[in-house]
Design a protein around this motif. Structure first.
Motif, short mmCIF file in Angstrom:
data_model
loop_
_atom_site.label_atom_id
_atom_site.label_comp_id
_atom_site.label_asym_id
_atom_site.label_seq_id
_atom_site.Cartn_x
_atom_site.Cartn_y
_atom_site.Cartn_z
N GLN A 81 1.02 1.77 5.56
CA GLN A 81 0.41 0.91 6.59
C GLN A 81 1.07 -0.47 6.60
OE1 GLN A 81 -4.06 1.52 5.93
NE2 GLN A 81 -3.81 1.56 8.14
N ASP A 123 0.84 -1.21 0.00
CA ASP A 123 0.00 0.00 0.00
C ASP A 123 0.87 1.25 0.00
OD1 ASP A 123 -2.27 -1.47 0.01
OD2 ASP A 123 -2.95 -0.89 2.01
N ARG A 181 -2.14 4.93 9.04
CA ARG A 181 -2.02 5.55 7.72
C ARG A 181 -1.20 6.83 7.84
NH1 ARG A 181 -4.10 7.26 2.94
NH2 ARG A 181 -4.99 5.39 2.05
N ASP A 220 0.18 4.01 1.61
CA ASP A 220 0.01 4.85 2.80
C ASP A 220 0.92 4.44 3.96
OD1 ASP A 220 -1.15 2.50 3.46
OD2 ASP A 220 -3.17 3.28 3.75
#
Ligand code: UDP
Ligand code: MG
Length: 314
Positions: free
Chosen positions: A99, A95, A201, A97
């Protein structure tokens, strides 16, 4: 030297592109003598400056590639496009972000070198998830595993590595409604797991809204199982049997045998109701039968192109 592609789907992530890139560079630096890397961003029709951020990186660094969609097609198709367009001997999806802890990438690669075809990141849980998201996902996996044709590991994420053999197989899939990780699970092959705690995030909010997740869940039920289609048929069999037995019993008792008084307590209207329920059952069974044909069509049809690329640099 083996090439490892890192695939990063991004939707409205302008503030996260550079941080995730820098983090990845830092993590792969120690591996640089042994592997070559390709960092492949998939811009999923972002409305902010995500594309500009990616292009800036692509100018600075030849390792950075991108695929940019003509509109938002959703994360599942973004990861699909990444897999379709990557050149690596293996690819890792992560991902944008932050995370997913990028520090674990060397471990994914190690497990791949140990002879595993797919290395799956399994999440131990995230503090930021709401109660409803947690119990929703629990329920989702419970139902999915009950009805799906393949086992889907709970909390297994998209943070995963697959090797070239699996990439080639994955590229054969044509369905539009898809869940990338479920398709990878469907493929089978030799698996290993890496456990991690999800981070918060970095910037922005999760774009997977509650309803988007519900829709994704429904889609995966429908694409991985024919049970919802067949339910009407099963229900039809059930009520036809029930009302058929009751109706036959009343008919026999009332007009031929006259053994018990129970049957004579049913009025004509009630007898009619039983008959109607019996017919409804037959109709539902027919729907179930049609559903089986639809299911066959559903398996066979070839769909439109599943996504459209507006621009790419490699
Ligand atoms: N994403 C995407 N297209 C979408 C929604 C999300 O490519 O339509 C990407 C997003 O940029 C991020 C990843 O998918 O890299 C996970 O999305 P998000 O953080 O919104 O969801 P989460 O799974 O963390 O709740
Ligand atoms: Mg996220």
């Amino acid at each position: 030297m083996k090439l490892v592609s890192i695939i990063i789907p991004a939707y409205n992530e302008e503030k996260n592109i550079r941080p995730v890139y820098e983090k990845l560079k830092e993590v792969i630096a120690p591996l640089n003598g042994k592997y070559v890397f390709e960092i492949l961003f998939v811009n999923d029709g972002s409305r902010d400056d995500t594309q500009a951020e990616i292009e800036k990186l692509a100018l600075e660094d030849r390792e950075v590639g991108y695929v940019s969609f003509s509109r938002n097609f959703g994360k599942e198709l973004a990861t699909t496009a990444g897999i379709n367009n990557c050149k690596g001997d293996a690819c890792i999806m992560i991902d944008s972000d932050l995370q997913h802890p990028a520090e674990l990438i060397p471990e994914f690669i190690r497990k791949w070198e140990d002879g595993n075809d797919v290395v799956v990141g399994v999440r131990r849980g995230s503090k930021s998830d709401s109660w409803i998201k947690k119990s929703g996902s629990k329920l989702f996996y419970k139902i999915l595993n009950r009805i799906a044709e393949v086992e889907v590991v709970p909390n297994a994420t998209d943070f995963r590595l697959i090797n070239r053999a699996m990439i080639n197989e994955f590229n054969q899939f044509t369905e539009v409604n898809r869940m990338t990780r479920a398709l990878i699970d469907w493929l089978g092959f030799k698996r290993a797991y890496v456990y991690f705690d999800a981070n918060e995030r970095l910037n922005g909010t999760a774009s997977y809204s509650f309803w988007k997740l519900v829709k994704l869940a429904m889609n995966s039920f429908v694409s991985l199982s024919l049970l919802p289609l067949k339910l009407a048929g099963y229900f039809g069999i059930f009520i036809t049997l029930l009302s058929g037995i009751l109706g036959a019993y009343i008919l026999l008792e009332k007009y031929f045998l006259h053994l018990h008084t129970f049957a004579s307590t049913f009025s004509d209207a009630e007898n009619l109701a039983i008959f109607i329920v019996f017919l409804v059952g037959i109709i539902l069974m027919s729907i179930g039968l049609i559903a089986m044909y639809v299911a066959n069509i559903h398996r066979e049809v070839i769909q439109r192109p599943i996504y459209v690329i507006r621009k790419k640099n490699k």
